[in-house]
Design an enzyme around this catalytic site. Sequence first.
Site, mmCIF file in Angstrom:
data_model
loop_
_atom_site.group_PDB
_atom_site.id
_atom_site.type_symbol
_atom_site.label_atom_id
_atom_site.label_comp_id
_atom_site.label_asym_id
_atom_site.label_seq_id
_atom_site.Cartn_x
_atom_site.Cartn_y
_atom_site.Cartn_z
ATOM 1 N N GLY A 182 0.780 -1.227 0.000
ATOM 2 C CA GLY A 182 0.000 0.000 0.000
ATOM 3 C C GLY A 182 0.813 1.277 0.000
ATOM 4 N N GLY A 188 2.473 2.345 -2.821
ATOM 5 C CA GLY A 188 2.585 2.863 -4.179
ATOM 6 C C GLY A 188 3.611 2.155 -5.047
ATOM 7 N N SER A 243 3.052 -0.928 -5.938
ATOM 8 C CA SER A 243 2.210 -1.881 -6.640
ATOM 9 C C SER A 243 2.423 -3.338 -6.232
ATOM 10 C CB SER A 243 2.381 -1.719 -8.149
ATOM 11 O OG SER A 243 1.154 -1.980 -8.748
ATOM 12 N N SER A 244 2.335 -3.571 -4.936
ATOM 13 C CA SER A 244 2.395 -4.954 -4.451
ATOM 14 C C SER A 244 1.182 -5.743 -4.928
ATOM 15 C CB SER A 244 2.470 -4.977 -2.927
ATOM 16 O OG SER A 244 1.288 -4.482 -2.334
ATOM 17 N N SER A 245 0.048 -5.042 -5.152
ATOM 18 C CA SER A 245 -1.161 -5.771 -5.564
ATOM 19 C C SER A 245 -0.991 -6.376 -6.960
ATOM 20 C CB SER A 245 -2.390 -4.863 -5.503
ATOM 21 O OG SER A 245 -2.254 -3.743 -6.341
ATOM 22 N N ASP A 279 0.724 -1.158 -14.100
ATOM 23 C CA ASP A 279 1.360 -1.946 -13.038
ATOM 24 C C ASP A 279 1.485 -3.420 -13.423
ATOM 25 O OD1 ASP A 279 1.110 0.482 -11.832
ATOM 26 O OD2 ASP A 279 -0.353 -0.163 -10.327
ATOM 27 N N TYR A 323 -8.410 12.099 -6.636
ATOM 28 C CA TYR A 323 -8.172 11.350 -7.875
ATOM 29 C C TYR A 323 -9.412 11.410 -8.768
ATOM 30 C CZ TYR A 323 -7.257 7.200 -10.819
ATOM 31 O OH TYR A 323 -7.077 6.335 -11.867
HETATM 32 P P1 ADP Z 1 -0.002 -1.232 -3.567
HETATM 33 O O1 ADP Z 1 -0.402 -2.004 -4.775
HETATM 34 O O2 ADP Z 1 0.348 0.184 -3.870
HETATM 35 O O3 ADP Z 1 1.070 -1.885 -2.756
HETATM 36 P P2 ADP Z 1 -2.703 -1.862 -2.811
HETATM 37 O O4 ADP Z 1 -3.582 -1.357 -1.738
HETATM 38 O O5 ADP Z 1 -3.171 -1.765 -4.215
HETATM 39 O O6 ADP Z 1 -1.297 -1.137 -2.610
HETATM 40 O O7 ADP Z 1 -2.387 -3.398 -2.558
HETATM 41 C C1 ADP Z 1 -1.932 -3.825 -1.289
HETATM 42 C C2 ADP Z 1 -2.652 -5.103 -0.913
HETATM 43 O O8 ADP Z 1 -2.211 -6.194 -1.752
HETATM 44 C C3 ADP Z 1 -2.330 -5.549 0.499
HETATM 45 O O9 ADP Z 1 -3.147 -4.905 1.452
HETATM 46 C C4 ADP Z 1 -2.643 -7.048 0.414
HETATM 47 O O10 ADP Z 1 -4.028 -7.281 0.485
HETATM 48 C C5 ADP Z 1 -2.176 -7.395 -0.998
HETATM 49 N N1 ADP Z 1 -0.778 -7.895 -0.987
HETATM 50 C C6 ADP Z 1 0.299 -7.327 -1.551
HETATM 51 N N2 ADP Z 1 1.414 -8.050 -1.328
HETATM 52 C C7 ADP Z 1 1.028 -9.108 -0.604
HETATM 53 C C8 ADP Z 1 1.712 -10.228 -0.027
HETATM 54 N N3 ADP Z 1 3.035 -10.382 -0.131
HETATM 55 N N4 ADP Z 1 0.978 -11.146 0.655
HETATM 56 C C9 ADP Z 1 -0.355 -10.984 0.787
HETATM 57 N N5 ADP Z 1 -1.039 -9.948 0.288
HETATM 58 C C10 ADP Z 1 -0.366 -9.012 -0.381
HETATM 59 MG MG MG Z 2 -2.101 -1.603 -5.973
#
Ligand code: ADP
Ligand code: MG
Length: 390
Positions: free
Chosen positions: A127, A129, A131-133, A177, A226
Amino acid sequence: MGSSLEERARAIADQFRGRFGREPEVVVRAPGRVELIGGHTDYNEGFVMPAAIDRDVLMAGAVAEGDTVRVWSVNFGEMSEILLTDIRRVEEASWSNYIRGVLDQFHRAGRVTPPMEVAVEGNIPLGSGLSSSAALEVATACLILKLTDGDMDGREMALLCQRAENEFVGVNCGIMDQFIAVLGQAGKTMFLDCRTLDHQFANLPRGTRIVVADSKKPRTLAGSEYNVRRAQCEEAVSILRKHINGIRALRDVSVEDLERHGGKLPDVVRKRARHVVHENERVLQALRALNAGDEAEFGNLLNQSHASARDLYEISCDEMNWLQEAAVSVPGCLGSRLMGGGFGGCTVSVVRDEAVDEFRAVVSERYARKAGIEPEISVLNASDGAGQVS
Ligand code: ADP
Ligand code: MG
């Protein structure tokens, strides 16, 4: 943090063994990303310049029996069970919705998803920025394909993962992303046309690192503002359309068009349009600068992008400006800008190797003095897109 990809791949395989009592068949990874330049151009069907980074999501998996996918999250310390015959969104273990969304999209695309056991771990801050999602979605798609000997074009895979986030998770993200998480190349940045998905790669300046500074400021305004910016861009197009033939998005408006017809726009809308039209032009210039080996010009474009986000798009805040000003005060910093939605989050800077320590010290000290909190500074390299690790 700090451990190599090999060590982390061994650790996720250990987690898999610990949970499921057998060996994983494969370990895959998918990276996070930075947006080097191209702020708020994506939904205007314009140009962006992301790079995949050496922070990623790792998944160890094996095909199982029955009709469920069982996923163990190392980060959350939680197991989630997904019934393949009835894939639903869940409130608890909401992190699993990204995985559920990808499984759902595989089904919609008429593809098989086997029952699986999976362990997942990531070192992309959640969360903030980077882009972990998208990394989680792309890792899921990559794992399914490896376990089924399946094949999918990279572009199709990115679009499928984007749909998972749009339709299943319910986040209205663009394509950047997922696209860079699939197709990134080590040492390079990607120039991407968000309308056509045409893309090309350019080498980042030699001997530099990508440095992300997290302001630690909660992005409370980001969501509502946004939507306001998107509406203002649409308003600009609907007015300009009466004067310029055949335009569909701000992407179609040239700098000259805007000079000629900008006067017809309300003041605020004109500022927003100026940002987008010039930012698109800057992404094109950034590509040319990299191809010509003109590092100084590349860095200047990043700084101009920040100034435009601050003064015309008005998505900056004190914290972002403090980080950016401290960054560019370091002689070995080529350029720096706020990244993503704005109103907090991270800045991205391109910094010469030998200046990284000084950058860290100067930016931390100057920011802490003003903001009363230390920024979190990550020194990154441009990495490859998703693939099998072991
Ligand atoms: P961002 O994409 O900028 O990091 P997002 O809010 O779009 O932020 O996505 C973050 C969400 O993605 C986390 O709250 C979680 O639900 C999920 N996520 C990301 N990485 C992992 C991980 N390694 N394990 C489990 N869930 C993850
Ligand atoms: Mg995201």
